[in-house]
Design an enzyme around this catalytic site. Structure first.
Site, PDB file in Angstrom:
ATOM      1  N   HIS A 448       0.837  -1.197   0.000  1.00 29.93           N
ATOM      2  CA  HIS A 448       0.000   0.000   0.000  1.00 29.93           C
ATOM      3  C   HIS A 448       0.873   1.248   0.000  1.00 29.93           C
ATOM      4  O   HIS A 448       1.739   1.405   0.857  1.00 29.93           O
ATOM      5  CB  HIS A 448      -0.915   0.021   1.230  1.00 29.93           C
ATOM      6  CG  HIS A 448      -1.860   1.187   1.226  1.00 29.93           C
ATOM      7  ND1 HIS A 448      -2.093   1.985   2.313  1.00 29.93           N
ATOM      8  CD2 HIS A 448      -2.633   1.700   0.230  1.00 29.93           C
ATOM      9  CE1 HIS A 448      -2.976   2.926   1.999  1.00 29.93           C
ATOM     10  NE2 HIS A 448      -3.312   2.778   0.744  1.00 29.93           N
ATOM     11  N   GLU A 450      -0.050   4.982   0.151  1.00 27.45           N
ATOM     12  CA  GLU A 450      -0.872   6.199   0.226  1.00 27.45           C
ATOM     13  C   GLU A 450       0.085   7.366   0.014  1.00 27.45           C
ATOM     14  O   GLU A 450       1.011   7.551   0.799  1.00 27.45           O
ATOM     15  CB  GLU A 450      -1.584   6.299   1.577  1.00 27.45           C
ATOM     16  CG  GLU A 450      -2.312   7.606   1.805  1.00 27.45           C
ATOM     17  CD  GLU A 450      -3.320   7.935   0.702  1.00 27.45           C
ATOM     18  OE1 GLU A 450      -4.296   7.195   0.567  1.00 27.45           O
ATOM     19  OE2 GLU A 450      -3.126   8.944  -0.017  1.00 27.45           O
ATOM     20  N   GLU A 519      -8.300   7.220  -6.018  1.00 28.28           N
ATOM     21  CA  GLU A 519      -8.401   8.688  -6.142  1.00 28.28           C
ATOM     22  C   GLU A 519      -7.684   9.239  -7.366  1.00 28.28           C
ATOM     23  O   GLU A 519      -7.678  10.444  -7.592  1.00 28.28           O
ATOM     24  CB  GLU A 519      -7.883   9.432  -4.886  1.00 28.28           C
ATOM     25  CG  GLU A 519      -8.741   9.234  -3.662  1.00 28.28           C
ATOM     26  CD  GLU A 519      -8.295   8.015  -2.861  1.00 28.28           C
ATOM     27  OE1 GLU A 519      -7.094   7.709  -2.860  1.00 28.28           O
ATOM     28  OE2 GLU A 519      -9.165   7.358  -2.256  1.00 28.28           O
ATOM     29  N   GLU A 537      -9.843   3.110  -8.485  1.00 27.85           N
ATOM     30  CA  GLU A 537     -11.080   3.391  -7.742  1.00 27.85           C
ATOM     31  C   GLU A 537     -11.874   4.380  -8.602  1.00 27.85           C
ATOM     32  O   GLU A 537     -12.675   3.982  -9.420  1.00 27.85           O
ATOM     33  CB  GLU A 537     -10.751   3.943  -6.363  1.00 27.85           C
ATOM     34  CG  GLU A 537     -11.970   4.183  -5.508  1.00 27.85           C
ATOM     35  CD  GLU A 537     -11.637   4.967  -4.275  1.00 27.85           C
ATOM     36  OE1 GLU A 537     -10.866   5.939  -4.355  1.00 27.85           O
ATOM     37  OE2 GLU A 537     -12.161   4.616  -3.196  1.00 27.85           O
ATOM     38  N   GLU A 543     -16.396   1.750   0.383  1.00 29.66           N
ATOM     39  CA  GLU A 543     -15.848   2.399   1.577  1.00 29.66           C
ATOM     40  C   GLU A 543     -16.704   3.581   2.037  1.00 29.66           C
ATOM     41  O   GLU A 543     -16.536   4.070   3.148  1.00 29.66           O
ATOM     42  CB  GLU A 543     -14.399   2.817   1.338  1.00 29.66           C
ATOM     43  CG  GLU A 543     -14.222   3.881   0.291  1.00 29.66           C
ATOM     44  CD  GLU A 543     -12.739   4.082  -0.066  1.00 29.66           C
ATOM     45  OE1 GLU A 543     -12.038   3.075  -0.196  1.00 29.66           O
ATOM     46  OE2 GLU A 543     -12.321   5.230  -0.198  1.00 29.66           O
TER      47      GLU A 543
END
Ligand code: NOJ
Ligand code: CA
Length: 759
Positions: A448, A450, A519, A537, A543
């Site tokens: 991941h 971010e 995003e 996404e 979510e």
């Protein structure tokens, strides 16, 4: 008024009503192009120096004459003064095989028209408009210096299911470098169509869809806005692509774009009196809507036209308008069915962060070893091992772990440049040991990243981060872009960001890494060229929990999914958030069977079972469908559909990729195929509905005739309801053949799923 006069005016009025307002028409000498099946007709003409096009389907207008061109910032605009210098026709018909997809092969069949336009020189235009266009500081290519005008080409490709066109600026041109003020492409609709839309925005698509007439967009646009972490609208009649519409005659018209590369993404601005859309590009930090250098091309502008809603789902227009695969070796790319140490953070059961000691943390400075853990950190060794075990026992390929790395105490809200370094785990996350353990169980860990939208920081660390992944055997990354973009003032959909997302994908490909970006910009079919982009996404996913409207998932395959697969994260069985995360509130608005249906109605080669293991443990008989279902297909049959209402889809797995990603070869689908040692043929069927309960008749005509199949049917129980009884389902078995018609009832916001195995 005299009787005669009244009669005269009444007659005149009747005549006016009979004729209606004069529909604009293309000139008689317009250049015409027909689709391969002859049903669609494109016309192109230069009208008073302005390029225009129109589109007809079966002799009726779909797009009325609409202008083309650009307003430019640093030179004379490309909005008039053109003459048609040449036309070239071509046609193309090939069949190609996607690395993964909804079907094994795709036909790319179109007729093409390339028009070459030249603008009068600056001198000519200056005389015409009575203004001087010569910039005294300019030493380059205004056109008047060379005596040549700017050359702009428009390439039209007409398919049986729609039109694609793009601007091209060749090298030999009076135009080399130019800055876009606005692209002036219009899409003039023929009436006040029904539309499924989300508000126009430069930063997010995480919205529920609204169904309204075009005339109803203005009044509802503002109220649809959410308090997203980063959002910026531009007009109350702005909407995003893909925009699905339906005409009064029942034609499905969809405006989208394909292959957005080195160019900003477009929204659409509606003139809601005339029902004309115009492109509205995303500006960069200086307000420029594209910095172009010839030779260059715009993205494809797309108008998809289908008579049936199921044909929209079957359309491959957007993939076809992208370039073929750029990678020679694709053996490392594979479908992924995964779970995640994720939903527990999303629901508030645990946290991404490690300690409450530091309200402010700094990369490389904060000493986590000296801090007191708050005890709510989800990505800890013990918890991760539990997930690995559960994922392995149930035949998954991979496990995502979020919150593994330092920085989450202070990652959001301050637009910090350097939040994460993407390589430093928290003290309680033993990265080498957990990877070893996962691999020993046949599970790969999904990394991941971010980025907190600091693309500058991500690019600084990207090489090292990908190398770490290679070192420990991660082959997929979920990246994320929460918050406002750094460089400051940029938007998620502006040209520099479009370039960043592609840079991340290309660099990942060098490291044999698959990417699932959250995003980031909505996909426009680039996965054909870069099939390591296995997910995005770029829409409102599970979510959002209680925030998702029933019916949202019946729109997405018509809109967002046209550009590429979505990491919707389906499979949430426990809709009551207080059960999943004590102390939390809110209820999601779907039934359990609705979530099962999504595995078939949504296509994604990356598919998550998003709920917690303990929630699945309570419904193991229903969870069996998620264990069994494939995620990559060689055949898809869209049985019934209507946007905003319902979708029923049948799919046949692509056997060659069933096992390709697995480390240990254990696969629940394979078990399903081989329970008694014999090879069976398998199919899956899924259905979802909106807030209305619905009866459907599943017709199994897609099965080969003469073969019987055992069907396992997961259906909403008669008393199921998303609000009052979401977890009520029945599981029944029966034999079906190609002649079977099976009536099924979907509860409000419900659905169904069927596994089929040949006997
Ligand atoms: C937003 C993403 O969509 C979500 O999946 C992720 O967990 C959070 N950002 C944190 O990165
Ligand atoms: Ca998100």
């Amino acid at each position: 008024m005299s009787r005669l006069r009244i009669l005269f005016w009444a007659g005149a009025l009747a005549l006016l009503v009979a004729c209606g307002p004069k529909a604009p028409k293309m000139p008689a000498d317009a250049v015409a192009l027909r689709s391969p099946d002859g049903k669609m007709e494109l016309k192109f003409a230069v009208v008073d120096g302005v390029p225009e096009y129109s589109l007809d389907f079966a002799g009726k207008a779909v797009v009325l004459p609409s202008r083309l061109g650009y307003a430019l910032l640093d030179r004379e605009s490309l909005d008039g003064g053109f003459t048609l210098k040449g036309t070239a026709f071509d046609s193309f018909d090939e069949t190609w095989e996607p690395v993964w997809g909804e079907e094994a092969s795709i036909r790319n069949h179109y007729n093409e028209l390339l028009v070459t336009l030249e603008q009068g020189t600056g001198v000519v235009r200056a005389a015409r408009e009575g203004v001087a266009v010569t910039d005294p500081d300019y030493t380059g290519d205004l056109g008047n210096a060379s005596g040549k005008g700017a050359v702009m080409q428009v390439r039209f490709r007409l398919y049986d299911d729609g039109l694609g066109f793009r601007y091209e600026f060749p090298q030999e041109n009076a135009l080399t470098y130019f800055k876009v003020e606005e692209e002036l492409t219009e899409f003039a609709m023929t009436g006040d169509h029904t539309a499924w839309w989300i508000p126009g925005d430069y930063d997010t698509q995480e919205y529920n869809y609204t169904e309204s007439r075009l005339s109803g967009i203005r009044s509802r646009n503002e109220s649809m806005r959410l308090g997203n972490a980063s959002a910026e609208g531009f007009s109350s009649t702005g909407v995003q692509t893909a925009l699905q519409m339906k005409t009064a005659e029942g034609l499905y018209v969809n405006i989208h774009e394909a292959e957005v590369v080195d160019y900003p993404t477009t929204n659409l601005l509606l003139d809601d009196k005339a029902f004309v859309f115009r492109t509205w590009l995303t500006p960069d930090a200086e307000g420029v809507k594209g910095r172009l250098q010839a030779p260059c091309k715009s993205p494809w502008r797309i108008v998809m036209v289908c008579e049936k809603a199921t044909d929209v789902l079957a359309s491959r227009l957007i993939l076809n308008l992208n370039e073929p695969c750029a990678l020679e070796d694709v053996s490392w790319i594979h479908p992924v069915k995964y779970m995640g140490v994720w939903w527990e953070m999303i629901t508030g059961k645990s946290e991404w962060s490690y300690t409450y000691d530091y309200p402010s943390v700094q990369l490389g400075v904060t000493d986590y070893a000296a801090s007191k853990p708050h005890g709510r950190h989800g990505a800890n060794n013990e918890n991760v091992r539990k997930y690995i075990d559960f994922a392995a026992e149930n035949g998954f390929d991979a496990l995502l772990i979020e919150g593994w790395n330092e920085g989450w105490e202070d990652w959001f809200g301050h637009q910090k440049d350097a939040v994460f370094d993407f390589v430093t785990p928290y003290p309680d996350f033993d990265l080498p040991a957990l990877n070893d353990y996962a691999h020993s169980q046949g599970i790969r860990l999904v990394m991941h990243h971010e980025t907190s939208s600091s693309t500058v920081n991500y690019e600084r660390h990207m090489e090292e981060a990908y190398q770490l992944m290679n070192q420990y055997g991660y082959d997929a990354v979920k990246s994320g872009y929460v918050g406002n973009i750094i460089p400051y003032g940029e938007h998620h959909y502006s040209q520099p960001l479009i370039n960043h997302y592609l840079y991340a994908i290309r660099e990942a490909a060098k490291h044999h890494i698959m990417v699932n970006a959250h995003e980031a910009v909505r996909p426009t079919g680039l996965c054909r060229t870069w099939p390591n982009l296995i997910g995005n996404e770029a829409a409102m996913g599970n979510e959002y929990r209680a925030g998702i409207d029933p019916g949202h998932t019946t729109v997405l395959p018509f809109t967002r999914l046209q550009g590429g697969p979505m990491d919707y994260t389906p499979g949430i069985f426990e809709t009551d958030m207080s059960v999943t995360a004590p102390g939390q509130t809110g209820k999601m608005r779907h039934t359990l069977c609705n979530q099962l249906g999504l595995y078939v109605t949504f296509y994604s080669p990356l598919q998550m079972a998003a709920d917690l293991p303990e929630n699945y443990a309570r419904f193991m008989d229903a969870f069996q469908f998620i264990r069994d279902v494939a995620v990559d297909w060689d055949k898809s049959v869209y049985l019934e559909a209507e946007p905003g209402a319902y979708i029923v889809t049948a799919r046949h797995p692509r056997m060659s990729t069933l096992d390709s990603g697995r480390l240990s070869g254990h696969s629940s689908v394979w078990e399903f195929v081989h329970p008694d040692g014999r090879e069976h043929d398998v199919w899956y069927v899924g259905g979802v509905t909106d807030e209305n309960a619905r009866e459907v008749s599943v017709k199994f005509g897609f099965l080969p005739s003469g073969v019987s199949y055992e069907a396992v049917v997961y259906a909403d129980a008669p008393d199921a309801d998303f609000e009052t009884n979401p977890q009520a389902y029945t599981i029944t078995r029966q034999t079906v053949t190609s002649g079977t018609v099976l009536p099924l009832r979907m509860a409000r916001s419900g659905g169904f799923a069927i596994s089929l195995r040949s006997l």
